[in-house]
Design a protein around this motif. Structure first.
Motif, PDB file in Angstrom:
ATOM      1  N   MET A   1      -0.801 -41.331   9.822  1.00 33.25           N
ATOM      2  CA  MET A   1      -0.706 -40.376  11.176  1.00 33.25           C
ATOM      3  C   MET A   1       0.392 -39.493  10.764  1.00 33.25           C
ATOM      4  O   MET A   1       1.456 -39.854  10.590  1.00 33.25           O
ATOM      5  N   PRO A   2       0.318 -38.257  10.751  1.00 30.39           N
ATOM      6  CA  PRO A   2       1.494 -36.982  10.792  1.00 30.39           C
ATOM      7  C   PRO A   2       2.282 -37.348  11.893  1.00 30.39           C
ATOM      8  O   PRO A   2       2.109 -37.661  12.901  1.00 30.39           O
ATOM      9  N   LEU A   3       3.872 -37.180  11.462  1.00 28.97           N
ATOM     10  CA  LEU A   3       4.875 -37.177  12.402  1.00 28.97           C
ATOM     11  C   LEU A   3       4.782 -36.430  13.751  1.00 28.97           C
ATOM     12  O   LEU A   3       4.996 -36.661  14.863  1.00 28.97           O
ATOM     13  N   GLN A   4       4.166 -35.130  13.513  1.00 29.40           N
ATOM     14  CA  GLN A   4       3.824 -34.276  14.545  1.00 29.40           C
ATOM     15  C   GLN A   4       2.905 -34.763  15.574  1.00 29.40           C
ATOM     16  O   GLN A   4       2.920 -34.398  16.752  1.00 29.40           O
ATOM     17  N   ILE A   5       2.167 -35.888  15.204  1.00 30.37           N
ATOM     18  CA  ILE A   5       1.238 -36.022  16.322  1.00 30.37           C
ATOM     19  C   ILE A   5       1.642 -37.475  16.933  1.00 30.37           C
ATOM     20  O   ILE A   5       1.513 -37.949  18.041  1.00 30.37           O
ATOM     21  N   LEU A   6       2.207 -38.378  15.734  1.00 25.65           N
ATOM     22  CA  LEU A   6       2.629 -39.827  16.356  1.00 25.65           C
ATOM     23  C   LEU A   6       3.709 -39.699  17.404  1.00 25.65           C
ATOM     24  O   LEU A   6       3.745 -40.386  18.314  1.00 25.65           O
ATOM     25  N   PRO A   8       4.708 -37.226  19.380  1.00 24.90           N
ATOM     26  CA  PRO A   8       4.375 -36.814  20.801  1.00 24.90           C
ATOM     27  C   PRO A   8       3.665 -38.135  21.557  1.00 24.90           C
ATOM     28  O   PRO A   8       3.655 -38.385  22.781  1.00 24.90           O
ATOM     29  N   MET A   9       2.861 -38.768  20.753  1.00 24.81           N
ATOM     30  CA  MET A   9       1.945 -39.920  21.257  1.00 24.81           C
ATOM     31  C   MET A   9       2.927 -40.747  21.878  1.00 24.81           C
ATOM     32  O   MET A   9       2.426 -41.487  22.738  1.00 24.81           O
ATOM     33  N   VAL A  10       3.934 -41.250  21.134  1.00 25.35           N
ATOM     34  CA  VAL A  10       4.603 -42.255  21.347  1.00 25.35           C
ATOM     35  C   VAL A  10       5.575 -42.157  22.795  1.00 25.35           C
ATOM     36  O   VAL A  10       5.784 -42.754  23.839  1.00 25.35           O
ATOM     37  N   VAL A  11       5.993 -40.863  22.882  1.00 22.36           N
ATOM     38  CA  VAL A  11       6.859 -40.443  23.800  1.00 22.36           C
ATOM     39  C   VAL A  11       5.857 -40.235  25.163  1.00 22.36           C
ATOM     40  O   VAL A  11       6.394 -40.573  26.201  1.00 22.36           O
ATOM     41  N   ILE A  12       4.759 -39.639  25.069  1.00 18.18           N
ATOM     42  CA  ILE A  12       3.803 -39.451  26.176  1.00 18.18           C
ATOM     43  C   ILE A  12       3.270 -40.974  26.557  1.00 18.18           C
ATOM     44  O   ILE A  12       3.327 -41.180  27.774  1.00 18.18           O
ATOM     45  N   GLY A  13       3.237 -41.912  25.614  1.00 18.53           N
ATOM     46  CA  GLY A  13       2.685 -43.209  26.146  1.00 18.53           C
ATOM     47  C   GLY A  13       3.984 -43.838  26.675  1.00 18.53           C
ATOM     48  O   GLY A  13       3.627 -44.573  27.873  1.00 18.53           O
ATOM     49  N   ILE A  14       5.264 -43.931  26.396  1.00 18.47           N
ATOM     50  CA  ILE A  14       6.230 -44.460  27.103  1.00 18.47           C
ATOM     51  C   ILE A  14       6.443 -43.786  28.416  1.00 18.47           C
ATOM     52  O   ILE A  14       6.680 -44.649  29.581  1.00 18.47           O
ATOM     53  N   ALA A  15       6.289 -42.525  28.666  1.00 19.13           N
ATOM     54  CA  ALA A  15       6.518 -41.889  29.942  1.00 19.13           C
ATOM     55  C   ALA A  15       5.558 -42.373  30.755  1.00 19.13           C
ATOM     56  O   ALA A  15       5.595 -42.544  31.965  1.00 19.13           O
ATOM     57  N   GLY A  16       4.241 -42.398  30.331  1.00 16.91           N
ATOM     58  CA  GLY A  16       3.079 -43.119  31.272  1.00 16.91           C
ATOM     59  C   GLY A  16       3.368 -44.391  31.667  1.00 16.91           C
ATOM     60  O   GLY A  16       2.862 -44.377  32.756  1.00 16.91           O
ATOM     61  N   ILE A  17       3.841 -45.055  30.913  1.00  6.64           N
ATOM     62  CA  ILE A  17       4.122 -46.443  31.380  1.00  6.64           C
ATOM     63  C   ILE A  17       5.038 -46.357  32.269  1.00  6.64           C
ATOM     64  O   ILE A  17       5.022 -47.236  33.517  1.00  6.64           O
ATOM     65  N   VAL A  18       6.252 -45.753  32.257  1.00  4.72           N
ATOM     66  CA  VAL A  18       7.348 -45.888  33.128  1.00  4.72           C
ATOM     67  C   VAL A  18       6.616 -45.070  34.538  1.00  4.72           C
ATOM     68  O   VAL A  18       6.853 -45.888  35.579  1.00  4.72           O
ATOM     69  N   ILE A  19       5.859 -44.272  34.332  1.00  7.42           N
ATOM     70  CA  ILE A  19       5.412 -43.722  35.701  1.00  7.42           C
ATOM     71  C   ILE A  19       4.587 -44.525  36.191  1.00  7.42           C
ATOM     72  O   ILE A  19       4.459 -44.712  37.443  1.00  7.42           O
ATOM     73  N   LEU A  20       3.681 -45.422  35.615  1.00  8.63           N
ATOM     74  CA  LEU A  20       2.564 -46.436  36.062  1.00  8.63           C
ATOM     75  C   LEU A  20       3.323 -47.233  36.774  1.00  8.63           C
ATOM     76  O   LEU A  20       3.022 -47.747  37.896  1.00  8.63           O
ATOM     77  N   LEU A  21       4.473 -47.823  36.045  1.00 10.80           N
ATOM     78  CA  LEU A  21       5.309 -48.980  36.766  1.00 10.80           C
ATOM     79  C   LEU A  21       5.821 -48.399  38.012  1.00 10.80           C
ATOM     80  O   LEU A  21       5.995 -49.259  38.926  1.00 10.80           O
ATOM     81  N   HIS A  22       6.373 -47.241  37.965  1.00 11.68           N
ATOM     82  CA  HIS A  22       6.929 -46.703  39.199  1.00 11.68           C
ATOM     83  C   HIS A  22       6.068 -46.728  40.278  1.00 11.68           C
ATOM     84  O   HIS A  22       6.313 -47.051  41.566  1.00 11.68           O
ATOM     85  N   LEU A  23       4.906 -46.159  40.084  1.00 14.10           N
ATOM     86  CA  LEU A  23       3.741 -45.973  40.982  1.00 14.10           C
ATOM     87  C   LEU A  23       3.375 -47.348  41.483  1.00 14.10           C
ATOM     88  O   LEU A  23       2.831 -47.267  42.784  1.00 14.10           O
ATOM     89  N   LEU A  24       3.446 -48.296  40.626  1.00 10.69           N
ATOM     90  CA  LEU A  24       3.063 -49.686  41.130  1.00 10.69           C
ATOM     91  C   LEU A  24       4.045 -50.389  42.015  1.00 10.69           C
ATOM     92  O   LEU A  24       3.916 -51.694  42.336  1.00 10.69           O
TER      93      LEU A  24
END
Length: 132
Positions: A1-6, A8-24
């Motif tokens: 997988m190209p770095l240009q895709i990987l 942003p996916m990692v950053v968005i995934g981690i940010a999503g987990i942080v937001i989800l944990l905060h909302l819970l």
């Protein structure tokens, strides 16, 4: 997988987990409901040294512990607590409480949010040489 895709996916995934944990509600600090909870938190770290005195902070996010072997403190690390003895600690007043610098690589600095009365009293108790 190209770095240009990987990347942003990692950053968005981690940010999503942080937001989800905060909302819970999983991002709030541990709270010590009473002196018994502070005692239990201390005894998890130092089971052979029971507290002789426990002083809770006004917001119940920290506790000053006195033992036969000296003073210690319990404070939150996320939703859990940890504890340390205050031997060799340097205590500094801050605008919102105390900063405790420890000679401990695992917990070199503790920031305690205390009201003015506590921030004046706790350093005296932390440095007492006549602990029970």
């Amino acid at each position: 997988m190209p770095l240009q895709i990987l990347l942003p996916m990692v950053v968005i995934g981690i940010a999503g987990i942080v937001i989800l944990l905060h909302l819970l509600g999983r991002s709030e600090l541990a709270r010590l409901e009473d002196e018994a909870a502070a005692r239990r938190a201390w005894l998890r770290e130092y089971p052979d040294t029971p507290p002789t005195r426990v002083i809770l902070s006004h917001d119940r996010h920290a506790a000053l512990i006195e033992t036969a072997h000296g003073a210690g403190v319990v404070w939150p690390m996320g939703m859990d607590t940890t504890a340390r003895y205050l031997r060799g600690a340097e205590i500094h007043r801050t605008k919102d409480g105390l900063r405790v610098d420890l000679p401990d690589f695992a917990a070199p600095r503790i920031r305690l949010r205390l009201n003015d009365e506590e921030a004046d009293l706790w350093p005296t108790l932390m440095n007492r040489k006549d602990s029970p």
